[in-house]
Enzyme design. Structure first.
Site, short mmCIF file in Angstrom:
data_model
loop_
_atom_site.label_atom_id
_atom_site.label_comp_id
_atom_site.label_asym_id
_atom_site.label_seq_id
_atom_site.Cartn_x
_atom_site.Cartn_y
_atom_site.Cartn_z
N ASP A 249 7.86 -83.56 -61.14
CA ASP A 249 6.66 -83.25 -61.92
C ASP A 249 5.57 -82.68 -61.01
O ASP A 249 5.47 -83.04 -59.85
CB ASP A 249 6.13 -84.49 -62.64
CG ASP A 249 7.06 -84.91 -63.77
OD1 ASP A 249 7.97 -84.13 -64.10
OD2 ASP A 249 6.87 -86.00 -64.31
N CYS B 276 3.41 -92.52 -61.71
CA CYS B 276 2.91 -91.27 -62.33
C CYS B 276 1.39 -91.18 -62.23
O CYS B 276 0.85 -90.08 -62.15
CB CYS B 276 3.32 -91.20 -63.80
SG CYS B 276 5.05 -91.58 -64.08
N CYS C 176 5.70 -85.95 -67.35
CA CYS C 176 6.02 -86.94 -68.38
C CYS C 176 4.77 -87.38 -69.15
O CYS C 176 3.65 -86.99 -68.82
CB CYS C 176 6.67 -88.14 -67.71
SG CYS C 176 5.52 -89.07 -66.70
N CYS D 241 10.68 -87.00 -59.17
CA CYS D 241 10.95 -86.55 -60.55
C CYS D 241 10.74 -85.05 -60.71
O CYS D 241 11.15 -84.48 -61.70
CB CYS D 241 10.07 -87.30 -61.54
SG CYS D 241 8.32 -86.95 -61.29
FE1 FES Z 1 7.27 -87.77 -62.99
FE2 FES Z 1 6.02 -89.49 -64.47
S1 FES Z 1 8.16 -89.29 -64.27
S2 FES Z 1 5.18 -88.18 -62.98
#
Ligand code: FES
Length: 140
Positions: free
Chosen positions: A35, A102, A58, A33
């Site tokens: 992140d 996550c 997120c 993702c």
């Molecule tokens: Fe990337 Fe939650 S979608 S850590």
């Protein structure tokens, strides 16, 4: 979709922000993702005296980072590095299945901070922490 606890930690994140003069920093990214999470530690006598996080991610990533910081403050480094995603999910009431990955980011960032601290201080790094670190390096 999200529990009240998740939304509370998302809207009022605990221990959020940068820490000046941190004794250790751990950073990980989720390659899927994109992140990124960073954990800062203030350590005294092997105890986490203070902790802060910065998360570019997120709702679940922010909530799990926030609750993790509350859970591990005051723990020894050994105890803190053993906190699992299941402990975090339990603390938050629940997490949607698609968001469970996550919560791993928080434990990984903490593990990296502890790993970096041990390495810098010349302390022997426990095998499981070393394996996790090697796995993360291969993943990035
Ligand atoms: Fe990337 Fe939650 S979608 S850590």
């Amino acid at each position: 979709m999200y529990s009240e606890e998740v939304m509370d930690h998302f809207k009022n994140p605990r221990n959020c922000g940068k820490m000046d003069n941190a004794d250790a920093i751990g950073e990980v990214g989720n390659p899927t993702c994109g992140d990124v999470m960073r954990i800062y530690l203030k350590i005294e006598n092997n105890i986490i005296k203070d902790i802060k996080f910065e998360t570019f991610g997120c709702v679940a990533a922010i909530s799990t980072s926030s609750i993790l910081t509350e859970m591990v403050k005051g723990m020894s480094l050994e105890e803190a590095s053993k906190v699992k995603k299941d402990d975090i999910i339990k603390g938050l009431g629940n997490l949607p299945t698609v968001k469970i990955h996550c919560s791993v980011l928080a434990t990984e960032a903490l593990g990296e901070a502890v790993y970096n601290y041990y390495k810098e201080k010349g302390i022997e790094i426990p095998e499981d922490l070393k394996n996790k670190h090697d796995h993360l390096k291969k993943r990035s």
